[in-house]
Each structure stands twice: as structure tokens, then as C-alpha cells.
Design a protein around this motif. Sequence first.
Motif: not given
Length: 154
Positions: A20-23, A144-148
Motif C-alpha cells: 500500500p502507498p506510504e502515509p 489520524p494521518p499524523t499517527g500513521r
Amino acid sequence: MGYPQGTPGPYAPQGFGQRPPEPNGVTAILAAAISLGTGGLCVFGAISVGIHTFTKVEPEYRSSDAVSLPLYVGLAGFFCLLGGLLLALRTTVGRVFVIVTSVVGLIFSVIQITNVAHNGPGLTMFALVESAVPLAALILAAVPPTGRWIAAKP
């Protein structure tokens, strides 16, 4: 003759061996930049006020508030700088520091809004605009994207 099965499309399942693509770290980098900028301004302001207090103000007029305010602002600026730096280095501690310093900044913004509300709409509007900076850092650090992005360290 039928339609070919398994043709790639926009909703095709990922094949074997595809990752999967990296965050994307845009939210974390923006939160870190806001925190670094705020921390730098706080430290600069604390140093400026401290120098002014100890060089220009007569000793008998120096109150405990005039001496402690630069200390508190400088300490808050230090934690903003530390949180922004650690968040840019992809650590959870940096994310927590940015969130906590943003919440503290919002609390002080609300106190400032309530204190200047009786002075007219100009100061109240300035205080409202000023509270947007810690709010933006808080939202960007908490999504959540920051945590990922932090969890996907290389």
C-alpha cells in the motif's frame, strides 16, 4: 467471446507483492512547522521582554508578574520548539507535546478573549484570530494521518 476477467481498474484489488502507498506526512509536517514557529516567537518574545524588564524598568516597579511572565512564556516556547522538533523526527512524544502545548495555548487564548472582550471588538477579533494558530496545530497533530505517518517510520 466474453469480457476479460481481472482487468486492472481504479477499484481493482491489490495484487500479490504490491505494498500500500506510504502515509503522507503533510499534516504532521505542518503541525511541526506551526509549533516550531510559535515556539520561536515565544522564546524571542520572552527574551525581549526579559531584557526590557531588567534594563529599562526601575527595580522598585518590577513586580513578580513582570519577572515571571517571560519565564513562563519562554518555557512554553521551549516546549513548543521541542514538540515541533520531535514531531518532525517522527516521534509520538513530539505529537503529544504539540497537542499539549496547543491545548495550553487555546486555554490562554480563551482567557485572553474573556479579558479583552470588554475593551471593544478590535481586540476581541485579534484574540480570536490569534487562537486559530494553536487550534490549527492541535487539529493537524491529532488527526489520524499524523499517527500513521509516525508509525510508518523508515
